[in-house]
Scaffold this active site. Structure first.
Site, short mmCIF file in Angstrom:
data_model
loop_
_atom_site.label_atom_id
_atom_site.label_comp_id
_atom_site.label_asym_id
_atom_site.label_seq_id
_atom_site.Cartn_x
_atom_site.Cartn_y
_atom_site.Cartn_z
CD GLU A 67 99.73 126.31 32.49
OE1 GLU A 67 98.67 126.29 32.58
OE2 GLU A 67 100.44 125.58 33.20
CD GLU A 94 98.25 132.95 33.42
OE1 GLU A 94 97.97 131.71 32.87
OE2 GLU A 94 97.30 133.07 34.36
CB SER A 116 97.27 128.69 34.55
OG SER A 116 97.06 129.13 33.27
CD GLU A 169 82.80 128.31 33.60
OE1 GLU A 169 81.73 127.82 33.48
OE2 GLU A 169 83.76 127.76 34.13
#
Lengths: 163, 582
Positions: B280, B283, B320, B367
């Site tokens: 993160e 990111e 995120s 997912e």
């Protein structure tokens, strides 16, 4: 603006437009939910799911709160109502004067239960709380007409007037 | 402060003006029974258990809402008061499903305790009772209207605090029910599964979906390698179930108990939290450098994620793409770990112990199977784990194991504080600041983002750059913060959002403290302190210094944000319609 009518894209349900006006009129007004529901019910005759959803989304009031208010007050209905809405008062005074027998008679004659509507859409039947006319007990209201001091034997005659 | 003097049961007490009689009685060390009352959340005087006599008043008054005044004389135990409370309680009990023996809240039920306290010995009312269907369709929460006493605490929590508003008071009189509209299941309405309703329910009307049997089965299966992974907040609260004072970290008791239950390995989700920070943080830096979508918003809290999907679809690109630590860990265990240990991933069964009911939903999201296997097999709440330990007759005082198992080892202090509001932000800042400047931080404590204030802000100088950060906990606060961002009134680079007020330490799966405790003690701070204490003690306090995480990049992922990392450690989100038309 959502239109729930699916029959034609060009066709706009006139009731939807009237509901839009009602919502616009009360936008930003505190405590507007009950008057909006009143006016919406006047337009549709009852308060279907999609009407609740529009009011919820456009006035930012949770669905649960709207549904809670509708189910709290007997004057609001989740089901379509008949052309003639019969309301049998089951308040204390009417009850001791035998209102339940009158209610039973209406059920028998119309072949529907409380909350129901006859198949031809003519009559719907509701039991309600005190209508504030205890002196006339037992009281029945059919739309705006008030019948007091009723006996079960008179039910059939009254219904005839509306047929 | 203006003070008022009054007497309660002839005891003189001086309290600030504006106090309620209940608060004043507490100061005078007189306990007035309550049932619907939950301080700051539900103060409505509905249940009538706190009735008191006030000299000069025409009728009995509810102490929880009645304000004190100068010279007031209050009596809490007169015959009239005792009679009124008793009759009220008997009436509540007369329409309550009294199957206490098989109720999950037996022993921790505010109604049961009151019945004992008021010495209800028989129930004189044999009237009509409700028999309503159980709503057990949600993967997280079971709603049992037959146990509900209509206190409305859950409604206040869901509607006012969380602004999720999927349950409300429906119908009236005897037919009143707390329910979603049209008596739908929680599964059919935009419930986010946060479970805050459970933590405020005084009885067993709201509870988590019990998944312990699946875990017993797995532990009994000889061919399965069963791993427990524990979230940071568990160690801060599990002790409460075994009589430890609130805020006692019980890390080694917990690890020992899990081994005694028969788990093959016990790992710390904090290691995956460190991994999350690496992903993160990277990111965030990339989005800042490359002009990506900002603010970046954290994605660890599955209640928040579902709330965002339902209510703020315009912010989905701000989230995120990192999976939550729970899901990252599951994916790592079924790939890297399986390979290294030579275990068939089909035979690895991962049980995550979470302070959270929304994690049960998250683990079932389609997912979350990028390795070809479900990342996580079963999610247990802190409460369910406590029940398993009790059922197995394990001595929770035993602390023979001090550390989490190798090869995942102990995590950093940054991973530990994930469990408190502001923790993810602080952990990220520790790493991001050092990565950008290349210099070690002089102080690791970012105190501006700690504490229980609803929305916290911090501006952190990092080398040449200034990072503007905000933290919100509780979905009502999250909504407020996002509205500000939406209107352009506030601008940030990075936002941490946790669905539960206080963060995971006060999650919907944590031990339930009765109103008599949580009305007066801030359980969020008490439990968070346990985590900050542990963080302070740990030799490694920064995610990027966690040797396990470094090794994971060396042997498998190569670098944060790599294609392999994206395949296993990242996810995507979908807008969800609220109340779809039938």
């Amino acid at each position: 603006m959502s239109s729930t009518c699916s029959c034609s894209k060009e066709f706009v349900d006139e009731r939807e437009e009237r509901l839009t006006e009602v919502i616009e009129k009360y936008r930003g007004v505190r405590g507007a939910l009950i008057p909006v529901l009143h006016e919406a019910q006047e337009i549709y005759g009852y308060l279907p799911f999609h009407v609740q959803k529009r009011i919820s989304e456009e006035m930012q009031i949770p669905m649960g709160e709207i549904y809670g208010v509708i189910t709290f007050y007997t004057q609001f209905s989740l089901e379509p109502k008949g052309e003639y809405q019969i309301q049998v008062c089951l308040g204390t005074a009417c009850y001791v004067k035998g209102a339940n027998l009158i209610l039973e008679k209406f059920k028998e004659k119309l072949g529907i239960d409380v909350g129901g509507c006859t198949e031809d859409g003519k009559f719907s039947l509701q039991a309600c709380r005190c209508v504030g006319a205890c002196g006339l007990a037992p009281v029945v209201m059919i739309n705006e007409d008030v019948y007091g001091g009723l006996k079960p034997s008179e039910v059939e005659k009254i219904l005839k007037k509306y047929q | 402060m203006e003070m008022v003097t009054l007497t309660i049961d002839n005891k003189k007490v001086r309290v600030p003006k504006g106090y309620t009689v209940l608060q004043a009685a507490r100061e005078a060390k007189i306990e007035i029974p309550t049932l619907c009352f939950l301080k700051d959340i539900n103060e409505i005087g509905a249940c009538r258990m706190c009735l008191v006599e006030i000299k000069g008043a025409k009728k009995l008054e509810t102490a929880c809402v009645y304000p004190v005044s100068e010279g007031m004389e209050v009596y809490t135990q007169t015959p009239q008061v005792r009679e009124a409370r008793k009759v009220t309680l008997e009436l509540i009990l007369s329409n309550h499903d009294r199957s206490c023996l098989t109720c999950v809240r037996s022993g921790n039920c505010e109604l049961q305790k009151l019945a004992e306290q008021l010495q209800i010995e028989e129930l004189p009312y044999e009237g009509e009772t409700h028999k309503r269907p159980l709503d057990n369709f949600s993967p997280s929460i079971i709603r049992d209207p037959n146990k509900c006493i209509l206190c409305r605490r859950c409604v206040s929590m869901c509607k006012e605090v969380q602004t999720v508003a999927v349950i409300d008071v429906i119908e009236r009189g005897f037919d009143t029910i707390i329910s979603p509209i049209y008596e739908k299941s929680l599964n059919e309405v935009p419930c986010v599964n946060c479970g805050q309703c459970i933590t405020v329910c005084p009885v067993g009307a709201l509870r988590e979906k019990n998944d312990t049997e699946k875990v017993w089965d797995a532990l009994a299966a000889e061919d399965l390698h069963v791993i427990a992974v524990t979230a940071p907040a568990i160690r801060a609260a599990l002790g409460e179930e075994f009589g430890f004072p609130m805020g006692t970290p019980v890390t080694s008791n917990m690890i020992t108990a899990l081994h005694n239950l028969g788990f093959d390995k016990v790992f710390d989700v904090d290691t995956a939290a460190d991994l999350t920070i690496m992903e993160e943080g990277t990111e965030l830096l990339n989005r800042i450098k490359e002009g990506g979508k900002l603010p970046l918003i954290t994605s660890c809290s599955p209640g928040w994620i579902k709330f965002c999907e339902h209510n703020f679809p315009e912010f989905l690109d701000n989230l995120s793409t990192c999976k939550s630590p729970q899901q990252m860990f599951g994916a790592v265990l079924k790939t890297v770990y399986a390979e290294r240990m030579g275990i068939d991933p089909a035979k690895i069964f991962v049980v995550s112990i979470m302070p959270c009911t929304a994690k049960k939903f998250e683990a079932k999201r389609p997912e979350m199977t990028s390795s070809g296997y479900p990342d996580i097999d079963v999610v247990l709440t802190t409460r369910e784990l406590a029940r398993m330990i009790k059922e197995a007759g394990i001595d929770f005082n035993e602390t023979t194991r001090q550390h989490f198992d190798d090869p995942m080892g102990d995590a950093s202090g940054a991973g530990v504080i994930f469990g408190a509001t502001g923790g993810v932000m602080e952990a990220a800042l520790r790493t991001v600041a050092e990565v950008i400047t290349g210099q070690p931080l002089s102080s690791l404590d970012f105190t501006e983002v700690r504490g229980v204030e609803g929305i916290k802000e911090a501006t952190v100088d990092v080398g040449e750059m200034e990072i503007k950060a905000a933290v919100a906990h509780g979905l009502g606060n999250a909504r407020k913060l996002l509205e500000r961002v939406k209107s352009g009134e506030a601008k940030y680079h990075f936002i941490e959002i946790m669905a539960c007020p206080g963060g995971c330490v006060a999650g919907g799966g944590q031990p339930i403290q009765p109103s008599q405790v949580r009305s007066w003690i801030d359980i969020r701070s008490e439990r968070a302190n346990a985590l900050y204490k542990e963080d302070k003690k740990l030799p490694i306090r920064k995610s990027h210094e966690n040797p396990t995480v470094q090794r994971l990049y060396d042997i498998y992922f190569s670098s944060p944000g790599s294609p392999k990392a994206h395949e296993l450690l990242h996810t995507h989100y979908t807008p969800r319609e609220n109340y779809p038309e039938e």
